[in-house]
Design an enzyme around this catalytic site. Structure first.
Site, PDB file in Angstrom:
ATOM      1  N   GLU A  38      64.362 155.528 -17.380  1.00 22.34           N
ATOM      2  CA  GLU A  38      65.412 154.801 -16.669  1.00 22.34           C
ATOM      3  C   GLU A  38      66.255 153.958 -17.638  1.00 22.34           C
ATOM      4  O   GLU A  38      65.714 153.171 -18.417  1.00 22.34           O
ATOM      5  CB  GLU A  38      64.766 153.916 -15.594  1.00 22.34           C
ATOM      6  CG  GLU A  38      65.733 153.045 -14.795  1.00 22.34           C
ATOM      7  CD  GLU A  38      66.765 153.837 -14.020  1.00 22.34           C
ATOM      8  OE1 GLU A  38      66.419 154.877 -13.431  1.00 22.34           O
ATOM      9  OE2 GLU A  38      67.942 153.415 -14.012  1.00 22.34           O
ATOM     10  N   THR A  82      70.832 158.006 -11.172  1.00 20.57           N
ATOM     11  CA  THR A  82      69.537 158.682 -11.348  1.00 20.57           C
ATOM     12  C   THR A  82      69.523 160.051 -10.675  1.00 20.57           C
ATOM     13  O   THR A  82      69.037 161.030 -11.245  1.00 20.57           O
ATOM     14  CB  THR A  82      68.397 157.820 -10.751  1.00 20.57           C
ATOM     15  OG1 THR A  82      68.174 156.697 -11.597  1.00 20.57           O
ATOM     16  CG2 THR A  82      67.103 158.604 -10.643  1.00 20.57           C
ATOM     17  N   HIS A 198      65.342 148.779 -15.266  1.00 23.54           N
ATOM     18  CA  HIS A 198      66.502 149.053 -14.407  1.00 23.54           C
ATOM     19  C   HIS A 198      67.336 147.788 -14.299  1.00 23.54           C
ATOM     20  O   HIS A 198      66.783 146.683 -14.239  1.00 23.54           O
ATOM     21  CB  HIS A 198      66.016 149.499 -13.006  1.00 23.54           C
ATOM     22  CG  HIS A 198      67.101 150.030 -12.117  1.00 23.54           C
ATOM     23  ND1 HIS A 198      68.079 149.231 -11.569  1.00 23.54           N
ATOM     24  CD2 HIS A 198      67.364 151.289 -11.686  1.00 23.54           C
ATOM     25  CE1 HIS A 198      68.896 149.965 -10.849  1.00 23.54           C
ATOM     26  NE2 HIS A 198      68.488 151.224 -10.897  1.00 23.54           N
ATOM     27  N   ASP A 257      68.313 158.588 -18.417  1.00 18.75           N
ATOM     28  CA  ASP A 257      69.034 159.148 -17.267  1.00 18.75           C
ATOM     29  C   ASP A 257      70.530 158.824 -17.272  1.00 18.75           C
ATOM     30  O   ASP A 257      71.350 159.641 -16.867  1.00 18.75           O
ATOM     31  CB  ASP A 257      68.370 158.763 -15.933  1.00 18.75           C
ATOM     32  CG  ASP A 257      68.382 157.276 -15.613  1.00 18.75           C
ATOM     33  OD1 ASP A 257      68.583 156.450 -16.524  1.00 18.75           O
ATOM     34  OD2 ASP A 257      68.177 156.942 -14.419  1.00 18.75           O
ATOM     35  N   HIS A 258      70.887 157.618 -17.714  1.00 14.75           N
ATOM     36  CA  HIS A 258      72.306 157.217 -17.727  1.00 14.75           C
ATOM     37  C   HIS A 258      72.405 155.903 -18.474  1.00 14.75           C
ATOM     38  O   HIS A 258      71.372 155.316 -18.823  1.00 14.75           O
ATOM     39  CB  HIS A 258      72.864 157.073 -16.300  1.00 14.75           C
ATOM     40  CG  HIS A 258      71.981 156.251 -15.394  1.00 14.75           C
ATOM     41  ND1 HIS A 258      71.848 154.891 -15.513  1.00 14.75           N
ATOM     42  CD2 HIS A 258      71.150 156.620 -14.382  1.00 14.75           C
ATOM     43  CE1 HIS A 258      70.996 154.448 -14.607  1.00 14.75           C
ATOM     44  NE2 HIS A 258      70.536 155.475 -13.903  1.00 14.75           N
TER      45      HIS A 258
END
Ligand code: GP9
Ligand code: MN
Length: 424
Positions: A38, A82, A198, A257-258
């Site tokens: 994440e 996500t 996150h 993921d990003h």
């Protein structure tokens, strides 16, 4: 005509990149574990905060003898965040320009990784310590053919400090996942979606093992602490894998993921990186780490440009599974025929020689716009990327995979799946 998928099938056949013989089947028959990192960005790798490594374990994996590390791998997510990353790596199709395909296209027909591998005898499972309905996972995973989905219901006796904003903290998450993983028949295909690192990166200060950044922008400053925590949790997972005896026969794929730090924070990021964040630098910040650990494969640091859309054919070819009859828009990162073009969802792109950002073409080496006489190649790349986005949207919006079944693929019936916390 394009309504039945002929156009996209013709395209994917012509764009197909033959596997590299040195890697094809190198992980044949092995278990697969995806670790969804994440909000991890590549700038974190080997980054030192006040002289201290933020992610010592992942840094050590860059040089690991059996790990391929990709340092020019980009996320290609949009609003689906996500879920866009997951959508790409399971299907090698792009997420949608707006919203999340997970939510709006959960009932589509897919030929996703879990179903492809089911035909090879694999059992599949997702582990995620959040509510199963988040991003509509509990529905779309059925369409992907996932056998099991272990969501928050599978994690018990959680104490204070065990919960993050989006679910179970990564350390108790991995700890409680171990017996579930070990109960699966082999070979298995699994994905672990972490949540501790996150936005907004808040965590119990008693659990931190590194100080905060000092930019004065709290999202950026706190980002290092949750990244360190996640790094320790990943190391713990690898230790568990060794202890269970699964490590020797398991391929582990770890991917960011990003972005975790959006471009709203570029002022603070200029302090973190000690450089100006130009449009090209901002695009380079969209790189996310990719590690592919395969027992018996010689490690390497690979500079190939690629993106999340390319993961599925890469992993399948390592497993010795053919992909040329599938409708997949990415190509194997390890193939000599892989084209080094990373198309972003908004039509921008990155490639070794040219970046396209907001319709301006840049030379990534100088950071300056390209000269007139260099524009031709840029336009070819742009058209190619836009065509792929167009085809992907045709497939997803038209649910075109329902009209085409690859040879040897058993179509998924979502009604066959029903996820329970403790499967019999
Ligand atoms: C929640 C998690 C977060 O279950 O996967 O999704 P994101 O906010 O990163 O898209
Ligand atoms: Mn995410």
């Amino acid at each position: 005509d394009s309504d039945d998928g002929t156009e996209v099938l013709n395209y994917t056949k012509s764009n197909y990149a033959n596997p590299n013989e040195a890697y094809f089947g190198a992980a044949e028959g092995m278990n697969v574990v995806y670790l969804h990192l994440e909000s991890f960005q590549t700038f974190l790798m080997d980054y030192k905060l006040n002289g201290e490594e933020v992610t010592p374990f992942l840094n050590s994996m860059i040089d690991d003898e059996e790990t391929l590390y990709f340092d020019n791998f980009f996320h290609q997510t949009a609003q689906g965040k996500t879920s866009d990353a997951e959508f790409m790596l399971e299907n090698s199709l792009f997420g949608l320009p707006k919203g999340s395909a997970f939510i709006t296209k959960g009932q589509n027909t897919y030929q996703a990784a879990p179903a492809m591998l089911k035909d090879k005898g694999y059992t599949s499972a997702v582990f995620h310590g959040n509510n199963g309905t988040f991003w509509n996972r509990s529905e779309i995973y059925k369409s992907f053919g996932y056998d099991h989905f272990f969501d928050i219901e599978s994690y018990t006796n959680l104490e204070e400090g065990d919960m993050a904003e989006y679910g179970v903290m990564d350390k108790p998450f991995f700890e409680q996942s171990a017996p579930l993983l070990e109960s699966l028949p082999e070979p298995f295909y699994t994905k672990f979606i972490t949540v501790a690192h996150h936005f907004p990166y808040k965590m119990d200060q008693n659990l931190t093992t590194i100080g905060k950044g000092t930019t004065g922008d709290s999202s950026v400053d706190d980002y290092f602490q949750t990244a360190r925590y996640a790094d320790e949790a990943i190391e713990q997972f690898f230790t568990q894998l060794e202890e269970s005896g699964l490590a020797d026969n398991t391929m582990v794929v770890m991917y960011g993921d990003h972005y975790g730090i959006s471009d709203n924070h570029n002022q603070a990021m200029e302090q973190v990186l000690s450089k100006e964040i130009t449009p090209v630098e901002n695009a380079k910040l969209q790189r996310v780490p990719l590690f592919i650990h395969v027992p018996g494969v010689e490690g390497d640091i690979n500079h190939t440009y690629g993106g999340q859309i390319d993961l599925l054919p890469t992993v399948m070819h390592l497993l010795g599974v053919e992909t040329q009859n599938y409708i997949q828009l990415g190509t194997d990162l390890l193939s000599e025929e892989h084209e080094e073009l990373v198309t972003f969802r908004n039509g921008d792109f990155a490639s070794p020689e040219i970046y396209s950002i907001g319709d301006v073409f840049y030379d990534p080496k100088s950071g300056l716009p390209l000269e007139e006489d260099q524009l031709e190649q840029a336009k070819v790349l742009q058209e190619h990327g836009n065509y792929e986005l167009y085809l992907s949207d045709q497939v997803v919006n038209g649910d075109l995979l329902r009209f085409y079944t690859p040879n040897g693929f058993t179509p998924v019936d979502p009604a066959d799946y029903n996820y329970q916390a403790n499967p019999a």
